[in-house]
Design a protein around this motif. Structure first.
Motif, PDB file in Angstrom:
ATOM      1  N   LEU A 138       5.874   3.565  -5.014  1.00 51.59           N
ATOM      2  CA  LEU A 138       4.601   2.865  -4.854  1.00 51.59           C
ATOM      3  C   LEU A 138       4.758   1.368  -5.057  1.00 51.59           C
ATOM      4  CD1 LEU A 138       2.361   5.207  -7.032  1.00 51.59           C
ATOM      5  CD2 LEU A 138       2.438   5.161  -4.540  1.00 51.59           C
TER       6      LEU A 138
ATOM      7  N   PRO B 173       1.443  -1.670  -5.098  1.00 54.46           N
ATOM      8  CA  PRO B 173       0.075  -1.986  -4.674  1.00 54.46           C
ATOM      9  C   PRO B 173       0.002  -3.063  -3.605  1.00 54.46           C
ATOM     10  CG  PRO B 173       0.221  -1.873  -7.065  1.00 54.46           C
ATOM     11  CD  PRO B 173       1.624  -1.850  -6.546  1.00 54.46           C
TER      12      PRO B 173
ATOM     13  N   PHE C 241      -3.569   2.475  -2.132  1.00 55.87           N
ATOM     14  CA  PHE C 241      -3.740   3.899  -2.382  1.00 55.87           C
ATOM     15  C   PHE C 241      -4.540   4.510  -1.236  1.00 55.87           C
ATOM     16  CE2 PHE C 241      -2.765   2.181  -6.516  1.00 55.87           C
ATOM     17  CZ  PHE C 241      -1.977   3.161  -7.106  1.00 55.87           C
TER      18      PHE C 241
ATOM     19  N   MET D  43       7.051   2.874  -9.550  1.00 54.85           N
ATOM     20  CA  MET D  43       6.204   1.713  -9.264  1.00 54.85           C
ATOM     21  C   MET D  43       7.099   0.491  -9.154  1.00 54.85           C
ATOM     22  SD  MET D  43       3.128   0.524  -8.766  1.00 54.85           S
ATOM     23  CE  MET D  43       1.972   1.725  -9.454  1.00 54.85           C
TER      24      MET D  43
ATOM     25  N   ASN E 123      -0.825  -7.169  -9.759  1.00 53.37           N
ATOM     26  CA  ASN E 123      -1.051  -6.006  -8.900  1.00 53.37           C
ATOM     27  C   ASN E 123      -0.359  -4.758  -9.434  1.00 53.37           C
ATOM     28  OD1 ASN E 123      -2.650  -7.304  -6.918  1.00 53.37           O
ATOM     29  ND2 ASN E 123      -0.822  -8.239  -6.032  1.00 53.37           N
ATOM     30  N   THR E 124       0.825  -4.944 -10.015  1.00 52.47           N
ATOM     31  CA  THR E 124       1.532  -3.812 -10.607  1.00 52.47           C
ATOM     32  C   THR E 124       0.738  -3.239 -11.768  1.00 52.47           C
ATOM     33  OG1 THR E 124       3.666  -4.763  -9.967  1.00 52.47           O
ATOM     34  CG2 THR E 124       3.691  -3.072 -11.671  1.00 52.47           C
TER      35      THR E 124
ATOM     36  N   GLY F 236      -2.000  -1.231 -10.405  1.00 57.65           N
ATOM     37  CA  GLY F 236      -1.465   0.039  -9.912  1.00 57.65           C
ATOM     38  C   GLY F 236      -1.240   1.037 -11.030  1.00 57.65           C
TER      39      GLY F 236
ATOM     40  N   THR G 237      -4.519   2.342 -12.219  1.00 59.21           N
ATOM     41  CA  THR G 237      -5.067   3.316 -11.275  1.00 59.21           C
ATOM     42  C   THR G 237      -4.445   4.686 -11.492  1.00 59.21           C
ATOM     43  OG1 THR G 237      -5.438   1.582  -9.630  1.00 59.21           O
ATOM     44  CG2 THR G 237      -5.403   3.853  -8.834  1.00 59.21           C
TER      45      THR G 237
END
Length: 398
Positions: free
Chosen positions: A142, A144, A260, A276, A287-288, A291, A294
């Motif tokens: 992942l 973001p 996502f 990640m 942003n990490t 993420g 989330t």
């Protein structure tokens, strides 16, 4: 002696007695139950033993498709056949999308129907030397935001796992702008789009027809070659791909698009591990962090999330302490900046192959070792032992 086929029949809008009269009369065919509607089907799926589910419907309306969907979702390893008295527009595709392995006209000669059922079971073998899905790791990579190095991480981790002797499948889920083909130097002759529009059931043999093999031994299911083809890939197709691939591979690594999306969330739900990927700059760290938060809201286990920081050697005024303060945890693997990385990408050869002695290659092998099913190969101990020390030195610490 020929093995008995145990069939469970779900009836939509047809007469149950007439449906039963149209079923095969072969001694190897056994009707274990005939039910009507959603609730009866769910109870039967949980209480009866069967090898195949037959859904009998006129093909009009959505109820027959819903019964197929219920059977497929509750028993994903069991073939579901649709028996349709007519062929209305759209029913065939909707039945396949719901999980049917075949759609046949009903009624038809009983010998032909028995052959069709037998053929479906032959493509979905019961027993045999198949892997347990519990043995396979599905690793979702992942990030973001784009540009953090997800594809780089995916491809090099996959090759690192192959070096351990694991059988690895990479799935490029960046359906509009996937770069796995370029990063691994593969021609997109066949992609997940071709698989999506092929129709019919999905099994190991069919999946093998649509993957590309890399020189490292890694198999790759490539993203569509054009952005407009992305809409053909459904959530159900992805679930089927993951399910079938888990019978064949030791590890599945999925490269995802930024954000996502529905496809990413479905992959997270199916995964055993997450990676990640972020970079050493304030915007990427922000942003990490979002993420990771989330994932917490999704109640994904924190211990199954690995954190990779790319370009970790960059001198941008951010220290290791700053990273921990922002993210609330230390990165598991730090990949330094290195001019050999873009060179390897341009060559279409993962850096763990192109420059195996480089520090980035060591970092990616370290990440792969976290997921490998086989012991660390002889000579790789230095990578493991030097991993944490290398991470400290990247931030100028001892």
């Amino acid at each position: 002696m020929e093995q008995t086929i145990r069939a469970l029949v779900a009836v939509d809008d047809l007469d149950a007695v007439e449906v039963e009269r149209g079923l095969p009369e072969d001694p190897s065919f056994q009707l274990v139950g005939i039910v009507r509607g959603h609730d009866e089907l769910v109870r039967a799926l949980h209480n009866l033993e069967f090898d195949v589910v037959l859904v009998a419907s006129s093909g009009n309306g959505d109820r027959g498709v819903n019964l197929i969907d219920v059977a497929h979702r509750n028993e994903p390893g069991t073939p579901v056949l649709a028996l349709a008295t007519t062929s209305p527009n759209g029913f065939l595709r909707r039945a396949f999308d719901a999980g049917a392995v075949d759609v046949v006209r009903f009624p038809q000669p009983k010998e032909e129907l028995f052959f069709t059922v037998s053929k479906a079971l032959a493509r979905e073998p019961r027993g045999g030397p198949r892997r347990s899905s519990e043995d396979t790791r599905l690793i979702c990579v992942l990030g973001p935001k784009g540009g953090t190095g997800k594809t780089l991480t995916t491809c090099n981790t996959a090759v690192g796992l192959a070096m351990h002797g694991d059988r690895v499948l990479v799935v490029d889920l960046d359906l509009q702008f996937g770069d796995v083909a370029l990063t691994m130097g593969l021609r997109p002759d066949k992609t997940i789009y071709d698989l999506a529009v092929s129709g019919g059931s999905l099994d190991e043999e069919k999946l093998a027809d649509y993957v590309r093999s890399h020189t490292s031994g890694v198999d790759v299911l490539l993203a569509p070659s054009r952005p407009d083809q992305a809409s053909a890939i459904t959530i159900d197709l992805l679930r089927n791909v993951y399910q079938v691939a888990r019978q064949r591979y030791d590890a599945i690594i999925v490269d995802t698009p930024p954000g996502f999306t529905a496809e990413v969330i479905a992959t997270i739900d199916a995964s055993t591990d997450l990676v990640m990927v972020g970079m050493l700059d304030s915007l990427s760290l922000k942003n990490t962090k979002l993420g990771l938060e989330t994932l917490q809201l999704m109640e994904y286990p924190t211990e199954q999330v690995r954190l990779v920081l790319n370009r970790a050697q960059s001198r941008v005024g951010i220290t290791q302490g700053d990273v921990v303060a922002v993210l609330g945890r230390e990165p598991d693997v730090l990949v330094p900046s290195d001019r050999e990385i873009p060179r390897a990408v341009n060559e279409g050869v993962p850096i763990v192959q192109a420059r195996p002695q480089s520090v980035p290659a060591e970092a990616f092998r370290e990440l792969a070792a976290l997921f490998a099913s086989a012991p660390v190969p002889v000579g790789a101990a230095a990578v493991e032992n030097g991993g944490s020390g290398s991470r400290r030195r990247l931030f100028g610490r001892k």
